[in-house]
Design an enzyme around this catalytic site. Structure first.
Site, PDB file in Angstrom:
ATOM      1  N   HIS A 105       2.684 -16.566 -11.165  1.00  0.00           N
ATOM      2  CA  HIS A 105       4.429 -15.841 -11.123  1.00  0.00           C
ATOM      3  C   HIS A 105       4.608 -15.654  -9.583  1.00  0.00           C
ATOM      4  O   HIS A 105       4.349 -15.744  -8.496  1.00  0.00           O
ATOM      5  CB  HIS A 105       3.323 -14.780 -11.365  1.00  0.00           C
ATOM      6  CG  HIS A 105       3.235 -14.416 -12.525  1.00  0.00           C
ATOM      7  ND1 HIS A 105       2.590 -13.292 -12.894  1.00  0.00           N
ATOM      8  CD2 HIS A 105       3.219 -15.008 -14.024  1.00  0.00           C
ATOM      9  CE1 HIS A 105       3.343 -13.384 -14.961  1.00  0.00           C
ATOM     10  NE2 HIS A 105       2.814 -14.627 -14.968  1.00  0.00           N
ATOM     11  N   CYS A 132       3.606  -7.954 -13.073  1.00  0.00           N
ATOM     12  CA  CYS A 132       1.975  -7.543 -14.325  1.00  0.00           C
ATOM     13  C   CYS A 132       0.604  -7.343 -13.721  1.00  0.00           C
ATOM     14  O   CYS A 132       1.219  -6.708 -12.269  1.00  0.00           O
ATOM     15  CB  CYS A 132       1.316  -8.925 -14.709  1.00  0.00           C
ATOM     16  SG  CYS A 132       0.947 -10.279 -13.687  1.00  0.00           S
ATOM     17  N   GLU A 159       5.767 -12.954  -7.437  1.00  0.00           N
ATOM     18  CA  GLU A 159       5.049 -12.553  -6.637  1.00  0.00           C
ATOM     19  C   GLU A 159       4.124 -12.754  -5.669  1.00  0.00           C
ATOM     20  O   GLU A 159       3.540 -12.716  -4.343  1.00  0.00           O
ATOM     21  CB  GLU A 159       4.828 -10.924  -7.499  1.00  0.00           C
ATOM     22  CG  GLU A 159       5.325 -10.921  -8.600  1.00  0.00           C
ATOM     23  CD  GLU A 159       5.851 -10.602  -9.857  1.00  0.00           C
ATOM     24  OE1 GLU A 159       5.722  -9.966 -10.547  1.00  0.00           O
ATOM     25  OE2 GLU A 159       5.745 -11.633 -10.218  1.00  0.00           O
ATOM     26  N   CYS A 207      -0.806  -9.439 -10.521  1.00  0.00           N
ATOM     27  CA  CYS A 207       0.223  -9.788  -9.879  1.00  0.00           C
ATOM     28  C   CYS A 207       0.046  -9.021  -8.868  1.00  0.00           C
ATOM     29  O   CYS A 207      -0.114  -8.338  -7.360  1.00  0.00           O
ATOM     30  CB  CYS A 207       1.475 -10.164  -9.593  1.00  0.00           C
ATOM     31  SG  CYS A 207       2.511 -11.189 -10.625  1.00  0.00           S
TER      32      CYS A 207
END
Length: 304
Positions: free
Chosen positions: A90, A115, A92, A118
């Site tokens: 992801h 999420c 992040e 993260c």
């Protein structure tokens, strides 16, 4: 002839501009630009980590270094090992790993709320503030868990609210109610003669984050899918007001089919598939299922 200080400044350009973008606009804009580097055909997310108004790191969702983008799977359905979810990093996490420096006390601007996985990395890295653009998975368990962890660890979360600023210089064209012609510019105006109003849309090339489909039926620009933001939404029928300064339109195959289906209260292909699975044996719902089946291929084509 005497010149007032104000006029003198405007003539000699000695005063600073007053319409420059804010720090929030600047950093979220960079996060959005980072998202455009993503190879994911369905979801592009970008992140920008900042401290004291200085950029520390950037990231976007993608495969790990060394994993060929052309070989790795990008699908969302089917055998779990043949979907992207087992492999993608992801935005992040990529931004945190790309930093290579201490991130304590920093702020992360991200185009989609993090999420739970993260969130763990954000907390562990010492980031103390999250500014997010979209929150479309708010009710999903991983987002609920992320919020819970942020709350108990003191990580502030803030919803980014876009301004009505039009950064691109628009070139306006005019079209009739059902005769929207080819758009050559970043903005178009649609005159609804039957309604006696004129709507101005920013033309976009993909579904904008944080927007909903504005279902206005036959009043939509022909061949375009309209989007908008809400000023507010209340828990009763009719309790929503459109922010007319946020209208966007995307040229889209099957726009009419999508509008016919989303008028039934669902907006994504996944939601429609769930509806069909639940009601396909109910003859009273056959009409709704038929409309959704017609819209699903077009929604999937644009990643919705």
């Amino acid at each position: 002839m005497s010149i007032s200080p104000k006029n003198e400044a405007s003539q000699n350009n000695t005063a600073k501009r007053r319409d420059y973008i804010s720090w929030d606009e600047y950093f979220m804009g960079i996060a959005m630009l980072s998202a455009m580097r993503s190879k994911d055909p369905n979801s592009q997310v970008g992140a920008c980590i900042v401290r004291d108004n200085k950029i520390l790191s950037l990231g976007y969702n993608g495969m790990p270094i060394g994993c060929d983008d052309d070989i790795m799977p990008w699908g969302r359905e089917g055998n779990e090992l043949e979907t992207k979810y087992m492999y993608v990093c992801h935005s992040e996490l990529n931004a945190i790993l790309n930093a290579g420096k201490d991130l304590h006390g920093s702020t992360m601007y991200v185009t989609l709320f993090p999420c739970n996985e993260c969130a763990k990395a954000i907390i562990q890295s010492g980031i103390k503030r999250i500014v997010y653009l979209d929150d479309k998975y708010r009710d999903a368990n991983n987002n609920v868990a992320a919020r819970h962890m942020f709350k108990i660890t003191g990580v502030e979360t803030k919803k980014y609210e876009p301004s009505a600023r039009n950064i691109a210089e628009p070139v306006i064209i005019t079209a009739g109610l059902k005769t929207a012609t080819k758009i050559r510019s970043t903005t178009m105006k649609i005159h609804h003669t039957a309604l006696g109003v004129c709507d101005t849309y920013e033309v976009v090339t993909e579904p904008p984050l944080g927007y909903i489909i504005w279902n206005i039926g036959d009043n939509a620009p022909e061949g375009y899918l309209p989007f908008c933001r809400l000023k507010f939404m209340q828990p009763f029928e009719g309790g929503r007001e459109i922010d007319s300064d946020t209208l966007k339109a995307m040229k889209c195959d099957g726009a009419r089919e999508i509008l016919a289906a989303t008028g039934l209260g669902v907006e994504t292909s996944a939601e429609m598939k769930k509806f069909i699975k639940k009601h396909e044996r109910n003859p009273r719902k056959s009409w709704e299922c038929e409309r959704m089946r017609a819209a699903i291929p077009y929604l999937e084509k644009i990643g919705m």
